[in-house]
Design a protein around this motif. Structure first.
Motif, PDB file in Angstrom:
ATOM      1  N   SER A   1       0.863  -1.180   0.000  1.00 10.18           N
ATOM      2  CA  SER A   1       0.000   0.000   0.000  1.00 10.18           C
ATOM      3  C   SER A   1       0.894   1.223   0.000  1.00 10.18           C
ATOM      4  O   SER A   1       1.805   1.330   0.828  1.00 10.18           O
ATOM      5  CB  SER A   1      -0.880  -0.013   1.253  1.00 10.18           C
ATOM      6  N   VAL A   2       0.672   2.125  -0.947  1.00 10.84           N
ATOM      7  CA  VAL A   2       1.491   3.330  -1.073  1.00 10.84           C
ATOM      8  C   VAL A   2       0.598   4.542  -1.322  1.00 10.84           C
ATOM      9  O   VAL A   2      -0.565   4.401  -1.705  1.00 10.84           O
ATOM     10  CB  VAL A   2       2.524   3.209  -2.219  1.00 10.84           C
ATOM     11  N   SER A   3       1.141   5.716  -1.106  1.00  3.20           N
ATOM     12  CA  SER A   3       0.462   6.974  -1.438  1.00  3.20           C
ATOM     13  C   SER A   3       1.324   7.748  -2.414  1.00  3.20           C
ATOM     14  O   SER A   3       2.548   7.721  -2.314  1.00  3.20           O
ATOM     15  CB  SER A   3       0.237   7.817  -0.179  1.00  3.20           C
ATOM     16  N   PHE A   4       0.688   8.412  -3.357  1.00  2.00           N
ATOM     17  CA  PHE A   4       1.376   9.223  -4.346  1.00  2.00           C
ATOM     18  C   PHE A   4       0.921  10.668  -4.227  1.00  2.00           C
ATOM     19  O   PHE A   4      -0.260  10.927  -4.001  1.00  2.00           O
ATOM     20  CB  PHE A   4       1.040   8.770  -5.781  1.00  2.00           C
ATOM     21  N   LYS A   5       1.835  11.599  -4.424  1.00  2.00           N
ATOM     22  CA  LYS A   5       1.490  13.005  -4.578  1.00  2.00           C
ATOM     23  C   LYS A   5       1.896  13.388  -5.988  1.00  2.00           C
ATOM     24  O   LYS A   5       2.988  13.053  -6.432  1.00  2.00           O
ATOM     25  CB  LYS A   5       2.226  13.869  -3.559  1.00  2.00           C
ATOM     26  N   THR A   6       1.005  14.057  -6.700  1.00  2.00           N
ATOM     27  CA  THR A   6       1.279  14.420  -8.086  1.00  2.00           C
ATOM     28  C   THR A   6       1.417  15.927  -8.225  1.00  2.00           C
ATOM     29  O   THR A   6       0.844  16.687  -7.443  1.00  2.00           O
ATOM     30  CB  THR A   6       0.153  13.916  -9.007  1.00  2.00           C
ATOM     31  N   GLN A   7       2.186  16.351  -9.219  1.00  2.00           N
ATOM     32  CA  GLN A   7       2.356  17.772  -9.466  1.00  2.00           C
ATOM     33  C   GLN A   7       1.121  18.372 -10.122  1.00  2.00           C
ATOM     34  O   GLN A   7       0.842  19.547  -9.964  1.00  2.00           O
ATOM     35  CB  GLN A   7       3.575  18.027 -10.351  1.00  2.00           C
TER      36      GLN A   7
ATOM     37  N   ALA B   1       5.352  -1.191 -11.919  1.00  2.00           N
ATOM     38  CA  ALA B   1       4.295  -1.448 -10.942  1.00  2.00           C
ATOM     39  C   ALA B   1       2.939  -1.314 -11.610  1.00  2.00           C
ATOM     40  O   ALA B   1       2.790  -0.653 -12.638  1.00  2.00           O
ATOM     41  CB  ALA B   1       4.388  -0.482  -9.772  1.00  2.00           C
ATOM     42  N   ALA B   2       1.953  -1.944 -10.997  1.00  2.00           N
ATOM     43  CA  ALA B   2       0.565  -1.821 -11.410  1.00  2.00           C
ATOM     44  C   ALA B   2      -0.275  -1.895 -10.155  1.00  2.00           C
ATOM     45  O   ALA B   2       0.142  -2.475  -9.153  1.00  2.00           O
ATOM     46  CB  ALA B   2       0.177  -2.926 -12.373  1.00  2.00           C
ATOM     47  N   GLY B   3      -1.432  -1.272 -10.181  1.00  2.00           N
ATOM     48  CA  GLY B   3      -2.238  -1.311  -8.974  1.00  2.00           C
ATOM     49  C   GLY B   3      -3.665  -0.879  -9.171  1.00  2.00           C
ATOM     50  O   GLY B   3      -4.083  -0.491 -10.267  1.00  2.00           O
ATOM     51  N   MET B   4      -4.395  -0.930  -8.071  1.00  2.00           N
ATOM     52  CA  MET B   4      -5.793  -0.533  -8.021  1.00  2.00           C
ATOM     53  C   MET B   4      -5.921   0.607  -7.010  1.00  2.00           C
ATOM     54  O   MET B   4      -5.354   0.539  -5.920  1.00  2.00           O
ATOM     55  CB  MET B   4      -6.670  -1.703  -7.585  1.00  2.00           C
ATOM     56  N   ILE B   5      -6.660   1.639  -7.358  1.00  2.00           N
ATOM     57  CA  ILE B   5      -6.842   2.797  -6.487  1.00  2.00           C
ATOM     58  C   ILE B   5      -7.968   2.503  -5.505  1.00  2.00           C
ATOM     59  O   ILE B   5      -9.078   2.166  -5.909  1.00  2.00           O
ATOM     60  CB  ILE B   5      -7.146   4.057  -7.320  1.00  2.00           C
TER      61      ILE B   5
END
Length: 71
Positions: A21-27, A56-60
């Motif tokens: 489980s990860v979190s991303f911050k986008t510009q 990587a691949a994932g589901m939000i």
């Protein structure tokens, strides 16, 4: 014990086929939706720009209005 039923553990990296489980911050804002809200916009892949390989691949699972989402 099954990997999916283990208690959450902190890790610096994931090995091939590990689940995390990860979190991303986008510009910039991204068009995304949580899995429970929209199955057409609930997935992603990450591609290494230099090697042009999928890394990587994932589901939000959850979307936040602060230009970040949790998977």
């Amino acid at each position: 014990m099954d990997k999916l039923n283990r208690a959450a553990e902190s890790a610096e990296t994931l090995k091939l086929n590990d689940i995390g489980s990860v979190s991303f911050k986008t510009q910039q804002p991204l068009a995304a939706a949580a899995h429970e809200d929209n199955h057409a916009q609930d997935a992603f892949i990450l591609i290494d720009e230099a090697a042009n390989h999928t890394v990587a691949a994932g589901m939000i699972r959850k979307v936040r209005e602060t230009n970040s989402f949790e998977i």
